[in-house]
Design a protein around this motif. Structure first.
Motif: not given
Lengths: 328, 328
Positions: A159-161, A241-242, A288-295, A307-309
């Motif tokens: 994950x990245x914030x 996903x980035x 708290x308003x900061x997106x958390x994304x599984x990358x 990886x690409x699509x």
């Protein structure tokens, strides 16, 4: 010499780590962990912030130098899940910087100290032809809960914030002399006034949700390399996903590439962390308003893949900030 | 700007001291004292060691730069009566110093770490046109026993360890290009390889023998000024009692004045401390081979006096090391 890594390796050889009472984690992570009592671990880290390396005197307003110097050090505390407490300041200045420049610098530093909850407890001052700043920060974390770079296991989710490349975009605009244009001014903020993810780091540490963590101070490719090397693993990122920082079309036309900024741009100070799959439901879309994304995810092979699509993947090499190679 | 003092005053104004839990002593002393538990206080301090200010690349062998950089920081722990534990290193180097120079520097640093009992627990590396070193040291002291600059009372006796001016004599020989002469070589040692009075400081703190203490890193006149200003008092030194470093007659003939070296020469790293009169019998003539000399007393008038054998006294002004005024 082979960059910063080699330098650190030589320092470690000259001054080998020893097991001593009270030392939980020494050189080689975002910060050192000391254990003076049973309830709390102290977290301590130092960071240089140098004219011509981390900032340019002609480009960066002194307030932003003070703010960013302390933000950089505080982000190491965030990356451990620690609560900031104290800091020390080494400051060396040329004669031309001890007047108004210093006052403005200190104003920015004080703003950061207030925002991050840090109290100045010492320091040293001297003179030098170029501005030299070195900051030591001390924080505390419930005993045993500090989040390290090591700990990621194959299968863990990565994950990245926040958004990646936003700070590098701001720096690029300054470099190209585009910073004064009104419509670009808000794009400078992530570079000049980065938020530090202290609350997020503390929450992840307190709830034991992450298996490993680092901050993206040197750029995703470089910091992810640190994280997987510490864990003896690899990682596969999914390009689609980035969470890329938005780059206005006219800047893309000038050759500014959002993917390049996201992968190799430094100073975002976002948190990059790994989560065991079974804990995935505990990670919200934002904190708290900061997106958390599984990358992406951690893989057993010791390499970084992008990886690409279409399902293909290419090797990714560390191409972020290195003080011995990069320009400010 | 009015030297280092003014700079520190402005830093304190911008970042005022606050009373916060766990902070026993903050900015303004030799080191900050934190209290994470009831048995031990942590002592933390940072010191810069800069090319062109604290050392000259052409004059000082790199081993001595590494040793002296850590000695300087460790002396702050000695001056609090603390036991050294950990340190952090900020290091920025020009391209020409990352090879053999760095290895030799690290060798000297490692020797100091072993001698003082310090373990490296973190740091930061970068590049810079001139060598920049900043060291943070952490030590511990039984809770409440750290010896501060403040605390001297009128009537207290003023003591100093070792001999004064020995380090300044070594530096002066290097400056004059006399350092390579065989008969002078042993005179360089106090400058290149100063002992640090850790055991003495610890003993004084443990036994509660001193009311105030500081190390003579900047020179007697300057450090004594710090001590009396912190205590709101003054001091009268007796010239005949000062333990002057021996200066060979041929060097005196060249204009090197032992009294000037003793009063204004820096980097002796001796301990300067005050003792309540009733405790005088507890202070031996030497401690573990290091002479302890009573050189005067604390007076209520806020000034420094230097008395001569005829009973006259002249005002003494701080004339020691100031990074914004002095040359290396």
């Amino acid at each position: 010499m082979d960059g910063e890594k080699d330098l650190i390796a030589r320092i470690r050889r000259a001054l080998p780590a020893r097991r001593v009472p009270g030392l939980v984690l020494g050189i080689g992570d975002d910060a050192a962990v000391l254990r003076p009592n049973r309830a709390v671990d102290w977290v301590i880290s130092c960071d240089a912030f140098l004219e011509g390396v981390h900032f340019l005197a002609a480009t960066h307003p002194p307030e932003t130098v003070g703010y960013r110097a302390l933000a950089r050090a505080s982000s190491d505390l965030a990356a451990m899940g620690a609560y900031p407490r104290f800091f020390l300041l080494t400051l060396a200045l040329p004669p031309g910087r001890v007047g108004r420049w210093l006052d403005r610098f200190l104003h920015g530093l004080a703003r950061a100290a207030k925002r991050f909850g840090l109290v100045l407890v010492g320091g040293d001052t001297s003179r030098q032809p170029r501005v030299v700043i070195s900051i030591t920060v001390l924080g505390e974390v419930p005993a045993g809960r500090a989040l390290r770079r090591a700990g990621a296991r194959p299968g863990d989710l990565l994950y990245v914030s926040g958004r990646l490349g936003a700070a590098a975009l701001g720096l690029e605009l300054l470099r190209r002399g585009l910073g004064r244009r009104r419509r670009f001014r808000r794009l400078l903020r992530p570079h000049l006034d980065p938020p530090i993810r202290l609350a997020l780091g503390q929450w992840l540490a307190r709830r034991r949700l992450a298996s490993a963590m680092i901050d993206t101070s040197d750029g995703l490719s470089t910091d992810l390399t640190h994280l997987v090397e510490a864990g003896g693993v690899g990682a596969r990122l999914e390009r689609s996903r980035l969470p890329l920082a938005a780059v206005p079309r006219e800047l893309v036309a000038l050759g500014i590439d959002p993917l390049e900024l996201a992968i190799n741009g430094g100073e975002d100070y976002e948190l990059l962390f790994t989560v065991p799959r079974r804990l995935r439901p505990a990670i919200p879309r934002s904190y708290r308003g900061v997106p958390l994304t599984c990358i992406g995810e951690i893989i057993p092979e010791k390499k970084l893949l992008l990886g690409d699509s279409a399902g293909r993947a290419r090797i990714l090499r560390a191409g972020g900030w290195d003080p011995f190679r990069s320009r400010p």
